[in-house]
Design a protein around this motif. Structure first.
Motif, short mmCIF file in Angstrom:
data_model
loop_
_atom_site.label_atom_id
_atom_site.label_comp_id
_atom_site.label_asym_id
_atom_site.label_seq_id
_atom_site.Cartn_x
_atom_site.Cartn_y
_atom_site.Cartn_z
N ARG A 163 0.87 -1.70 -0.12
CA ARG A 163 0.03 -0.19 0.33
C ARG A 163 1.11 1.26 0.24
O ARG A 163 0.91 2.22 -0.75
CB ARG A 163 -0.74 -0.23 1.73
N THR A 164 1.81 1.41 0.66
CA THR A 164 3.22 2.20 0.25
C THR A 164 3.09 2.82 -0.87
O THR A 164 3.23 3.96 -1.39
CB THR A 164 4.56 1.87 1.65
N LEU A 175 0.52 4.14 -2.66
CA LEU A 175 -0.51 5.76 -2.32
C LEU A 175 0.57 6.93 -2.72
O LEU A 175 0.49 7.35 -3.34
CB LEU A 175 -0.44 5.82 -0.85
N ALA A 176 1.93 6.34 -2.75
CA ALA A 176 3.52 7.12 -3.24
C ALA A 176 2.91 7.15 -5.17
O ALA A 176 3.38 8.14 -5.13
CB ALA A 176 4.58 6.37 -3.09
N ASN A 177 2.78 6.29 -5.60
CA ASN A 177 2.55 6.07 -6.76
C ASN A 177 1.06 6.84 -7.38
O ASN A 177 1.25 7.55 -7.68
CB ASN A 177 2.19 4.95 -7.51
N LEU A 178 0.46 6.86 -6.12
CA LEU A 178 -0.84 7.48 -6.27
C LEU A 178 -0.61 9.68 -6.24
O LEU A 178 -0.80 10.64 -7.39
CB LEU A 178 -1.62 7.78 -5.57
N SER A 179 0.48 9.84 -5.51
CA SER A 179 0.74 11.31 -5.67
C SER A 179 1.42 11.64 -6.53
O SER A 179 1.58 12.41 -6.71
CB SER A 179 2.21 10.87 -4.16
N LEU A 180 2.33 10.42 -7.03
CA LEU A 180 3.16 10.80 -8.30
C LEU A 180 1.65 11.29 -9.63
O LEU A 180 2.14 12.21 -9.97
CB LEU A 180 3.78 10.09 -8.94
N VAL A 220 0.48 9.60 3.99
CA VAL A 220 -0.27 8.59 4.22
C VAL A 220 0.15 7.80 3.93
O VAL A 220 0.80 5.94 4.49
CB VAL A 220 -1.73 8.06 3.06
N ALA A 221 1.84 7.73 2.82
CA ALA A 221 2.23 6.61 1.85
C ALA A 221 3.30 6.92 3.52
O ALA A 221 4.07 5.53 3.86
CB ALA A 221 3.13 6.59 1.32
N ILE A 222 4.06 8.15 3.77
CA ILE A 222 4.44 7.89 4.80
C ILE A 222 3.76 7.15 6.32
O ILE A 222 5.38 6.29 7.02
CB ILE A 222 4.99 9.33 5.25
N ILE A 235 8.47 6.21 -2.76
CA ILE A 235 8.30 7.97 -1.81
C ILE A 235 9.50 8.52 -1.61
O ILE A 235 8.91 10.06 -1.66
CB ILE A 235 8.39 7.78 0.08
N PHE A 236 10.39 8.20 -1.92
CA PHE A 236 11.95 9.81 -1.49
C PHE A 236 12.16 10.73 -3.75
O PHE A 236 12.23 11.38 -3.87
CB PHE A 236 13.07 8.80 -1.68
N GLY A 237 11.33 8.81 -4.46
CA GLY A 237 11.69 9.79 -5.40
C GLY A 237 10.48 10.66 -6.10
O GLY A 237 10.18 11.42 -6.84
#
Length: 387
Positions: free
Chosen positions: A314-315, A318-323, A340-342, A357-359
């Motif tokens: 899920r992390t 969510l990080a991809n959704l942020s992107l 939320v990913a964090i 996440i850092f990407g």
């Protein structure tokens, strides 16, 4: 031989479910439920919350049903005797060792890999010791299968614990697993090892060419033996093609993956590796790489709502959704998804999630002075300082 989980079967019946009825509610096959109760497989971490809800169990109650205390103590005694006199190891002990390895696998998605390395290293070392001294052919064969399974898991843990940096060590374990699987002519185990190796190339060294070679090889090996593995190989082949901008070829691979998932039968040997969220998770990632952010967003939002609230997978979702939001210049939504990913990664410390996440944070650099982005950076600095 693995021990049946009589308590799990009894509780299912007490709740008024047949194997078919429980399987229908969980959207899995009755054969999968049967394997859980026979003790030959264990529910995957992503499915355990749904199983607890349907059977009205607490977390500890489900743990106790899957790992009865008497069985654990008996297994430990039997294994200790085998390690003291490894030439006398028998099939029952090997089956219990393999079950222990499978249980470690179910803990992967919700726990820190660094905390699991010692247990997995011990299991792998015990497997190799017993194989070196086993006298019977059938026992040696099963121990080779156990070594392949343990090596796959060790490679997975090592790579994740290193935050997807230690590519060589991970690939060494996967190569060991591939060779062991070939020695016993087990195409399913071989395909799993090849697929894991392809992940290192795709998401570690970021070599889509080599990643595609490995996913295609995994699909070829698995074809006719496992629709789950063939479908997963096609999913990751789709992402390899998306990485080089081949949209048509990517979408053909996605279609082939769906076809294989639609054909999963009760005889599927690795049904526990299939998750309803896998297709959307990989399809969303593919469309991100193809710069089709609106389609990626729709897909990732759907799968994010279906995933366990605290999991490594899920992390990444969510990080991809942020992107996807960043690509559409939607900073508030991007920051919200990243927060939320964090939240998820602070629990599991998954290497894949951290890398993504850092990407994403790098992609936010042009808006570094925006308050909503500045808050994300502050939180990332705090998280790394606390680690």
């Amino acid at each position: 031989m693995a021990k049946p989980r009589k308590g799990l079967a009894a509780h299912r019946k007490a709740m008024g479910f047949s194997q078919e009825g429980l399987a229908e509610l969980l959207r899995i096959t009755p054969g999968t439920v049967g394997r859980w109760e026979q003790g030959t497989s264990t529910p995957e971490a992503w499915l355990q919350p749904r199983l607890r809800k349907v059977l009205a169990l607490s977390v500890q109650e489900l743990v106790d049903l899957l790992n009865p205390r008497v069985d654990v103590l008996a297994d430990a005694d039997r294994l200790e005797r085998a390690l003291a006199n490894p030439s006398k190891v028998d099939l029952v002990t090997v089956a219990e060792l393999r079950q222990r390895i499978a249980q470690l696998s179910t803990r992967y998605d919700g726990e820190r890999s660094a905390g699991l390395l010692a247990e997995e290293g011990q299991a792998l070392g015990q497997t190799r010791l017993l194989r070196a001294h086993a006298a019977e052919y059938r026992v040696k064969r099963d121990l080779l299968a156990a070594e392949a399974e343990a090596s796959i898991l060790m490679g997975q843990f090592v790579w994740d614990a290193s935050q997807r940096r230690d590519h060589d060590a991970a690939k060494e374990h996967f190569t060991t697993a591939t060779e062991a699987a070939r020695k016993i002519n087990d195409p399913v185990l071989e395909a799993v090892a090849l697929l894991r190796t392809s992940y290192v190339e795709l998401y570690g060294t970021e070599d889509p060419g080599q990643g595609l070679v490995l996913t295609e090889r995994a699909a070829d090996v698995a074809r006719g033996h496992s629709d789950v593995l063939t479908g997963l190989a096609e999913l990751h082949a789709a992402e390899a093609r998306a990485m080089v901008g081949e949209r048509s070829a990517c979408e053909r691979s996605l279609e082939r993956a769906q076809d294989h998932f639609a054909r999963i039968s009760d005889e599927e040997p690795v049904a526990e590796m299939y998750s309803e969220t896998q297709y959307d998770r990989l399809a969303g990632s593919c469309y991100l790489r193809l710069r089709d952010a609106p389609r990626a967003q729709t897909t990732l939002e759907r799968v994010a709502s279906q995933s366990p609230s605290r999991s490594k997978s899920r992390t990444i979702i969510l990080a991809n959704l942020s992107l996807a939001h960043i690509q559409q210049h939607e900073l508030d939504h991007a920051a919200a998804a990243l927060h939320v990913a964090i939240d998820c990664v602070e629990t599991t410390w998954g290497g894949g999630g951290l890398k993504v996440i850092f990407g994403v944070a790098q992609e936010l650099r042009p808006w570094r002075k925006e308050p909503v982005v500045d808050q994300v950076y502050d939180r990332l600095f705090t998280m790394m300082a606390a680690s």
